[in-house]
Design a protein around this motif. Sequence first.
Motif, PDB file in Angstrom:
ATOM      1  N   ASN A  94       0.806  -1.223   0.000  1.00  0.00           N
ATOM      2  CA  ASN A  94       0.000   0.000   0.000  1.00  0.00           C
ATOM      3  C   ASN A  94       0.839   1.273   0.000  1.00  0.00           C
ATOM      4  OD1 ASN A  94      -2.232  -1.624   0.156  1.00  0.00           O
ATOM      5  ND2 ASN A  94      -2.607  -1.297   2.332  1.00  0.00           N
ATOM      6  N   ARG A  95       2.128   1.150   0.310  1.00  0.00           N
ATOM      7  CA  ARG A  95       2.987   2.326   0.405  1.00  0.00           C
ATOM      8  C   ARG A  95       3.492   2.721  -0.978  1.00  0.00           C
ATOM      9  NH1 ARG A  95       5.430   2.837   5.627  1.00  0.00           N
ATOM     10  NH2 ARG A  95       6.696   4.503   4.728  1.00  0.00           N
ATOM     11  N   LEU A  96       3.681   4.005  -1.187  1.00  0.00           N
ATOM     12  CA  LEU A  96       4.053   4.509  -2.506  1.00  0.00           C
ATOM     13  C   LEU A  96       5.529   4.348  -2.817  1.00  0.00           C
ATOM     14  CD1 LEU A  96       1.967   7.824  -2.485  1.00  0.00           C
ATOM     15  CD2 LEU A  96       1.377   5.661  -3.598  1.00  0.00           C
ATOM     16  N   ASP A  97       6.375   4.272  -1.787  1.00  0.00           N
ATOM     17  CA  ASP A  97       7.819   4.319  -2.026  1.00  0.00           C
ATOM     18  C   ASP A  97       8.546   3.283  -1.169  1.00  0.00           C
ATOM     19  OD1 ASP A  97      10.444   4.907  -2.489  1.00  0.00           O
ATOM     20  OD2 ASP A  97      10.342   6.996  -1.847  1.00  0.00           O
ATOM     21  N   PRO A  98       8.856   2.104  -1.709  1.00  0.00           N
ATOM     22  CA  PRO A  98       9.586   1.088  -0.933  1.00  0.00           C
ATOM     23  C   PRO A  98      10.964   1.543  -0.466  1.00  0.00           C
ATOM     24  CG  PRO A  98       8.567   0.109  -2.872  1.00  0.00           C
ATOM     25  CD  PRO A  98       8.430   1.594  -3.022  1.00  0.00           C
ATOM     26  N   VAL A  99      11.616   2.432  -1.231  1.00  0.00           N
ATOM     27  CA  VAL A  99      12.939   2.898  -0.814  1.00  0.00           C
ATOM     28  C   VAL A  99      12.834   3.677   0.490  1.00  0.00           C
ATOM     29  CG1 VAL A  99      14.940   4.290  -1.440  1.00  0.00           C
ATOM     30  CG2 VAL A  99      13.788   2.914  -3.188  1.00  0.00           C
ATOM     31  N   ARG A 100      11.781   4.479   0.634  1.00  0.00           N
ATOM     32  CA  ARG A 100      11.577   5.208   1.890  1.00  0.00           C
ATOM     33  C   ARG A 100      11.368   4.223   3.040  1.00  0.00           C
ATOM     34  NH1 ARG A 100      10.454  10.412   3.836  1.00  0.00           N
ATOM     35  NH2 ARG A 100      10.231  10.183   6.086  1.00  0.00           N
ATOM     36  N   ILE A 101      10.665   3.125   2.790  1.00  0.00           N
ATOM     37  CA  ILE A 101      10.493   2.103   3.821  1.00  0.00           C
ATOM     38  C   ILE A 101      11.852   1.547   4.234  1.00  0.00           C
ATOM     39  CG2 ILE A 101       9.560  -0.190   4.295  1.00  0.00           C
ATOM     40  CD1 ILE A 101       7.252   0.468   2.394  1.00  0.00           C
ATOM     41  N   ALA A 102      12.709   1.249   3.249  1.00  0.00           N
ATOM     42  CA  ALA A 102      14.044   0.733   3.554  1.00  0.00           C
ATOM     43  C   ALA A 102      14.828   1.723   4.416  1.00  0.00           C
ATOM     44  CB  ALA A 102      14.799   0.437   2.256  1.00  0.00           C
ATOM     45  N   GLU A 103      14.716   3.008   4.106  1.00  0.00           N
ATOM     46  CA  GLU A 103      15.423   4.028   4.891  1.00  0.00           C
ATOM     47  C   GLU A 103      14.892   4.075   6.324  1.00  0.00           C
ATOM     48  OE1 GLU A 103      16.667   7.321   1.525  1.00  0.00           O
ATOM     49  OE2 GLU A 103      14.627   7.372   2.311  1.00  0.00           O
TER      50      GLU A 103
ATOM     51  N   ASP B 186       1.476  -9.183  -6.556  1.00  0.00           N
ATOM     52  CA  ASP B 186       2.674  -8.867  -7.351  1.00  0.00           C
ATOM     53  C   ASP B 186       3.346  -7.594  -6.842  1.00  0.00           C
ATOM     54  OD1 ASP B 186       2.309 -11.060  -8.960  1.00  0.00           O
ATOM     55  OD2 ASP B 186       1.292  -9.964 -10.558  1.00  0.00           O
ATOM     56  N   ARG B 187       2.535  -6.604  -6.480  1.00  0.00           N
ATOM     57  CA  ARG B 187       3.071  -5.343  -5.965  1.00  0.00           C
ATOM     58  C   ARG B 187       3.809  -5.588  -4.642  1.00  0.00           C
ATOM     59  NH1 ARG B 187      -1.447  -2.707  -6.494  1.00  0.00           N
ATOM     60  NH2 ARG B 187      -2.064  -2.477  -4.320  1.00  0.00           N
ATOM     61  N   PHE B 188       3.232  -6.458  -3.812  1.00  0.00           N
ATOM     62  CA  PHE B 188       3.849  -6.783  -2.526  1.00  0.00           C
ATOM     63  C   PHE B 188       5.244  -7.374  -2.729  1.00  0.00           C
ATOM     64  CE2 PHE B 188       4.956  -9.964   0.623  1.00  0.00           C
ATOM     65  CZ  PHE B 188       4.791  -9.288   1.821  1.00  0.00           C
ATOM     66  N   TRP B 189       5.349  -8.385  -3.602  1.00  0.00           N
ATOM     67  CA  TRP B 189       6.638  -9.058  -3.748  1.00  0.00           C
ATOM     68  C   TRP B 189       7.667  -8.187  -4.456  1.00  0.00           C
ATOM     69  CZ3 TRP B 189       7.833 -12.449  -0.488  1.00  0.00           C
ATOM     70  CH2 TRP B 189       6.882 -13.333   0.027  1.00  0.00           C
ATOM     71  N   GLU B 190       7.224  -7.310  -5.355  1.00  0.00           N
ATOM     72  CA  GLU B 190       8.192  -6.399  -5.957  1.00  0.00           C
ATOM     73  C   GLU B 190       8.706  -5.405  -4.916  1.00  0.00           C
ATOM     74  OE1 GLU B 190       8.662  -2.887  -9.286  1.00  0.00           O
ATOM     75  OE2 GLU B 190       7.174  -4.456  -9.698  1.00  0.00           O
ATOM     76  N   ALA B 191       7.806  -4.901  -4.074  1.00  0.00           N
ATOM     77  CA  ALA B 191       8.243  -4.003  -2.993  1.00  0.00           C
ATOM     78  C   ALA B 191       9.208  -4.733  -2.065  1.00  0.00           C
ATOM     79  CB  ALA B 191       7.032  -3.487  -2.215  1.00  0.00           C
ATOM     80  N   HIS B 192       8.888  -5.961  -1.726  1.00  0.00           N
ATOM     81  CA  HIS B 192       9.755  -6.792  -0.879  1.00  0.00           C
ATOM     82  C   HIS B 192      11.157  -6.898  -1.481  1.00  0.00           C
ATOM     83  CE1 HIS B 192      11.526 -10.878  -0.496  1.00  0.00           C
ATOM     84  NE2 HIS B 192      11.144 -10.851   0.767  1.00  0.00           N
TER      85      HIS B 192
ATOM     86  N   HIS C 219       5.857  -2.080 -10.975  1.00  0.00           N
ATOM     87  CA  HIS C 219       5.064  -1.240 -10.073  1.00  0.00           C
ATOM     88  C   HIS C 219       5.851  -0.072  -9.479  1.00  0.00           C
ATOM     89  CE1 HIS C 219       1.787  -4.175 -10.145  1.00  0.00           C
ATOM     90  NE2 HIS C 219       2.685  -5.116  -9.950  1.00  0.00           N
ATOM     91  N   PHE C 220       7.176  -0.203  -9.415  1.00  0.00           N
ATOM     92  CA  PHE C 220       7.994   0.815  -8.767  1.00  0.00           C
ATOM     93  C   PHE C 220       9.214   1.149  -9.622  1.00  0.00           C
ATOM     94  CE2 PHE C 220       6.019  -1.786  -5.406  1.00  0.00           C
ATOM     95  CZ  PHE C 220       5.253  -0.808  -4.772  1.00  0.00           C
ATOM     96  N   GLN C 221       9.540   2.421  -9.642  1.00  0.00           N
ATOM     97  CA  GLN C 221      10.735   2.890 -10.347  1.00  0.00           C
ATOM     98  C   GLN C 221      11.535   3.778  -9.398  1.00  0.00           C
ATOM     99  OE1 GLN C 221       7.487   3.466 -11.965  1.00  0.00           O
ATOM    100  NE2 GLN C 221       7.780   1.344 -12.649  1.00  0.00           N
ATOM    101  N   ALA C 222      12.835   3.553  -9.374  1.00  0.00           N
ATOM    102  CA  ALA C 222      13.678   4.337  -8.473  1.00  0.00           C
ATOM    103  C   ALA C 222      15.071   4.479  -9.073  1.00  0.00           C
ATOM    104  CB  ALA C 222      13.766   3.670  -7.101  1.00  0.00           C
ATOM    105  N   ARG C 223      15.613   5.693  -9.022  1.00  0.00           N
ATOM    106  CA  ARG C 223      16.964   5.946  -9.506  1.00  0.00           C
ATOM    107  C   ARG C 223      17.900   6.221  -8.330  1.00  0.00           C
ATOM    108  NH1 ARG C 223      16.712  10.786 -13.560  1.00  0.00           N
ATOM    109  NH2 ARG C 223      15.414  11.604 -11.887  1.00  0.00           N
ATOM    110  N   ASN C 224      19.148   5.801  -8.481  1.00  0.00           N
ATOM    111  CA  ASN C 224      20.185   6.093  -7.487  1.00  0.00           C
ATOM    112  C   ASN C 224      19.775   5.669  -6.074  1.00  0.00           C
ATOM    113  OD1 ASN C 224      21.981   7.283  -9.388  1.00  0.00           O
ATOM    114  ND2 ASN C 224      20.731   9.143  -9.357  1.00  0.00           N
ATOM    115  N   VAL C 225      19.366   4.414  -5.951  1.00  0.00           N
ATOM    116  CA  VAL C 225      18.997   3.889  -4.633  1.00  0.00           C
ATOM    117  C   VAL C 225      20.274   3.630  -3.844  1.00  0.00           C
ATOM    118  CG1 VAL C 225      17.827   2.043  -3.390  1.00  0.00           C
ATOM    119  CG2 VAL C 225      16.924   2.835  -5.609  1.00  0.00           C
ATOM    120  N   ASN C 226      20.406   4.271  -2.695  1.00  0.00           N
ATOM    121  CA  ASN C 226      21.645   4.201  -1.918  1.00  0.00           C
ATOM    122  C   ASN C 226      21.308   4.555  -0.469  1.00  0.00           C
ATOM    123  OD1 ASN C 226      24.370   3.944  -1.337  1.00  0.00           O
ATOM    124  ND2 ASN C 226      24.907   5.997  -2.048  1.00  0.00           N
ATOM    125  N   VAL C 227      20.921   3.543   0.317  1.00  0.00           N
ATOM    126  CA  VAL C 227      20.374   3.764   1.656  1.00  0.00           C
ATOM    127  C   VAL C 227      21.477   4.114   2.655  1.00  0.00           C
ATOM    128  CG1 VAL C 227      19.215   2.644   3.600  1.00  0.00           C
ATOM    129  CG2 VAL C 227      18.340   2.327   1.271  1.00  0.00           C
TER     130      VAL C 227
END
Length: 400
Positions: A98-107, A144-150, A170-178
């Motif tokens: 349900n969250r829009l940004d998995p990278v933010r979750i990782a952070e 599918d969205r869940f497992w891609e976010a995972h 489902h998700f696009q992210a550039r320069n992912v660097n936590v």
Amino acid sequence: MNVFYFTEQPYPDAWNPEATSLRVTLPNSECDPSVMADLYARYFDEWMLADELGFDLMVNEHHATATCLSSVAGVTLSILARQTKRARLLTLGYPIANRLDPVRIAEELAMIDVISHGRLEMGFVRGVPYELGVTQKSAVGMTDRFWEAHDLILKALSTRDGPFNWQGKHFQARNVNVWPRPYQDPHPPVWISGRSRSNIRDIASRGHVFATFLSGKQTAGMFDYYREVAAELGHATPSADRFAYLGIVAVADTHEKAMQRARILVNYLRTSALVAEPFDNPPGYMSAADSARMMRANGKRTAKSASGKAVDVHSGSIEELIDAGAMFVGTPDEVYEQIAAFDDDVGGLGNLLMMGHAASLSHADTVDNLTLFGKEVLPRLKQRSASRITVSRELEQAGT
């Protein structure tokens, strides 16, 4: 056995017995912020006590409901990461589909893990169906969205050689660097809850901790299927720490007092299904097979008792719920024996998720519930698990 103390941090003043829905449509005018501020303070005090007594801690999140005022699990976890001393901190969980940004979750999770010096347990969930109504997401394609976010979250947490690019469905992210990277390497342990065979297969294939809630005696079949999948895929035999179960616990120095507490706690089950009908089962949330099973069950959530009887979790009597293993109620000796029997039934339970507070249970009753369990039940459960491990190792050595 690890025991995680759990409360949903409810706002019971809004639980009108005549309410048609305690979720999604209940206006927040029913909540007095000053009252809730005092409740938050109380709930944190109880978590601190649980930490001192030797419990680990579990946090979840729900949205637009009076049954759970933990609407942002990361906030609660961040406070506990700094205030507690030793407890493992489990979120079960983060509704990552349900969250829009998995990278933010990782952070967020990396920061919590660092603040706690590596005590975080990451629990990912799809989220309950009725909360899709308060997001911008459709139930269609949710798995599918869940497992891609995972996959994106775990890659973000475990990558050490600089930014990477993610262009998924489902998700696009550039320069992912936590930054900071998590304290635990490559990332904190992952937990996922579920009930269906397809869900269990997905969890077992990845070796994550599998958790199920209030499923009673049928839990044994779920755990067995996890083991079957692991064997089929050539994985090592899963140890007990791969399995978790949530049950409601009411313990007191007499059986009568414990039943009084149980009669309050069970109100959580009586009301948790009160949701406006349009939000109950959005199209696409369940597979066709699961939807058919739900319709055959007339919307009931059941747990099997020791005799094989299907008990409606939301309306069953306390005695039926004890028999089914959805509740553990009684004196410390009685509760220990109930949990030990359940442990045997499922073939080894590494993690008990103890719902020791719910509904309108008072602070005094919650403290006594925690203290009695922490001092008189928890040490025995840990000794039982240690003995099981010792016997298992001796049998392995004898076999060689």
